[in-house]
Design an enzyme around this catalytic site. Structure first.
Site, short mmCIF file in Angstrom:
data_model
loop_
_atom_site.label_atom_id
_atom_site.label_comp_id
_atom_site.label_asym_id
_atom_site.label_seq_id
_atom_site.Cartn_x
_atom_site.Cartn_y
_atom_site.Cartn_z
N ASP A 58 70.08 28.40 21.46
CA ASP A 58 70.25 29.74 20.92
C ASP A 58 71.70 29.94 20.47
OD1 ASP A 58 67.62 30.37 21.41
OD2 ASP A 58 68.03 31.28 23.37
N TYR A 118 71.59 22.24 32.56
CA TYR A 118 72.29 23.45 32.13
C TYR A 118 73.14 24.02 33.26
CZ TYR A 118 68.73 23.67 28.41
OH TYR A 118 67.92 23.40 27.34
N ASP A 133 68.04 37.80 27.82
CA ASP A 133 69.42 37.31 27.83
C ASP A 133 70.37 38.44 27.44
OD1 ASP A 133 69.33 37.53 25.06
OD2 ASP A 133 69.19 35.38 24.70
N ARG A 160 66.28 31.28 30.14
CA ARG A 160 66.35 32.75 30.23
C ARG A 160 65.11 33.32 30.90
NH1 ARG A 160 64.44 34.58 24.66
NH2 ARG A 160 64.29 32.67 23.46
#
Length: 312
Positions: free
Chosen positions: A43, A71, A85, A177
């Site tokens: 994103d 992550y 998010d 998310r």
């Protein structure tokens, strides 16, 4: 590796504000219109590792998207947004003072292994041929089927008030998310993804990545080739088989070859065939020709699944 013949995978560090498409378009322009793609969208608000595929590297995208991903994410507890998010609109706020570190760790333990996730409305997943984000922007909520994903590990690195820093290692298709939103919901206070950095995609590490500006600078001085991982390196998780000269010509034409023309065969080739695992096909000089798979009808043959050299 000559810059005019770049083929392989470039590890790019995507910065905030860039879309994955922006990165691909910029590098394609720098390389004079060469074939460029990517494996694994990030994103715009996220940062970190974006595998960029150059030249014949674009032919192996379907194999690289299978890589697991790591992550570093920050979960903001007590605040729910419509996008899950920090780019979205706040839709709910809850008091979090009663949430203890022990409670956070206990709930996080439930989200390891195979879990079910409902794709977020603000995603590219298509329902009835329409991307969900388009429906979301039109103010519609669409029924979505849950999908099974795998969270290999979920470690809590830090708890600072409402912010919980997580290390997540997960399979393809995992929405971090959504994981944050689900963690917040399980704690009864809601939550959203505050920030996200992808530190690894398969063997590609963030400390080996180049920003787009660094890619441009390296290309300008003729040094970009040293940063490009070859197709053979990128696919090194697959076993290698070596074919003789006759089979090499057949492979170059996309034709299957009999096992009598294949050497250095994995001892467990029957298990490999049954599992449908790909193999790297090399010629006698060690050059990568194709990705192959064993096929069994009356007899076992080595079939070409993806040709990685130009046919003759």
């Amino acid at each position: 590796m000559a810059q005019s013949t770049l083929d392989g995978v470039l590890t790019v560090c995507k910065e905030v504000g860039w879309t994955s498409h922006d990165v691909v378009a910029k590098i394609r322009h720098v390389l004079g219109g060469a074939k460029v793609g990517h494996a694994g969208t990030l994103d715009p608000a996220a940062t970190g590792v974006l595998p960029v595929l150059i030249g014949r590297g674009t032919r192996i995208a379907e194999y690289l998207v299978e890589w697991d991903k790591e992550y570093r994410a920050v979960l903001r507890l007590g605040e729910t947004t419509d996008t899950q998010d920090a780019t979205g609109t706040l839709v709910d706020r809850q008091f979090t003072g009663h949430i203890t570190p022990a409670a956070i760790r206990e709930v996080a333990s439930r989200f390891q292994g195979a879990i079910e996730q409902v794709p977020p409305m603000y995603s590219a997943v298509k329902v009835a041929g329409v991307p969900l984000y388009k429906s979301a922007r039109a103010g519609k909520t669409v029924a979505r089927q849950a999908r099974t994903v795998t969270v290999h590990s979920l470690d809590i690195l830090e708890i600072d008030g409402q912010n919980v820093t997580l290390r997540v290692v997960c399979s393809k298709g995992t929405y971090v998310r959504t994981l944050c939103a689900d963690l917040g919901a399980a704690l009864g206070v809601g939550g959203h993804l505050l920030s996200l950095e992808r530190s690894r995609v398969g063997p590609l590490m963030l400390d080996q990545a180049s920003t787009v500006d660094e890619v441009v600078a390296r290309y300008a001085i003729g040094d970009l080739g040293t940063a490009v991982i070859s197709l053979d390196q990128a696919l090194k998780a697959f076993p290698v088989v070596v074919v003789d000269d006759l089979a090499t010509e057949r492979i170059r034409h996309g034709a299957p070859v009999q096992m009598s023309h294949v050497r250095d065969i994995p001892e467990d080739r029957h298990a490999v065939a049954e599992s449908d695992q790909p193999v790297r096909v090399h010629d006698g000089e060690g050059r990568l020709l194709a990705i192959g798979k064993y096929r069994v009808s009356n007899e076992m043959v080595l079939a070409v699944e993806k040709l990685l050299v130009e046919p003759r």
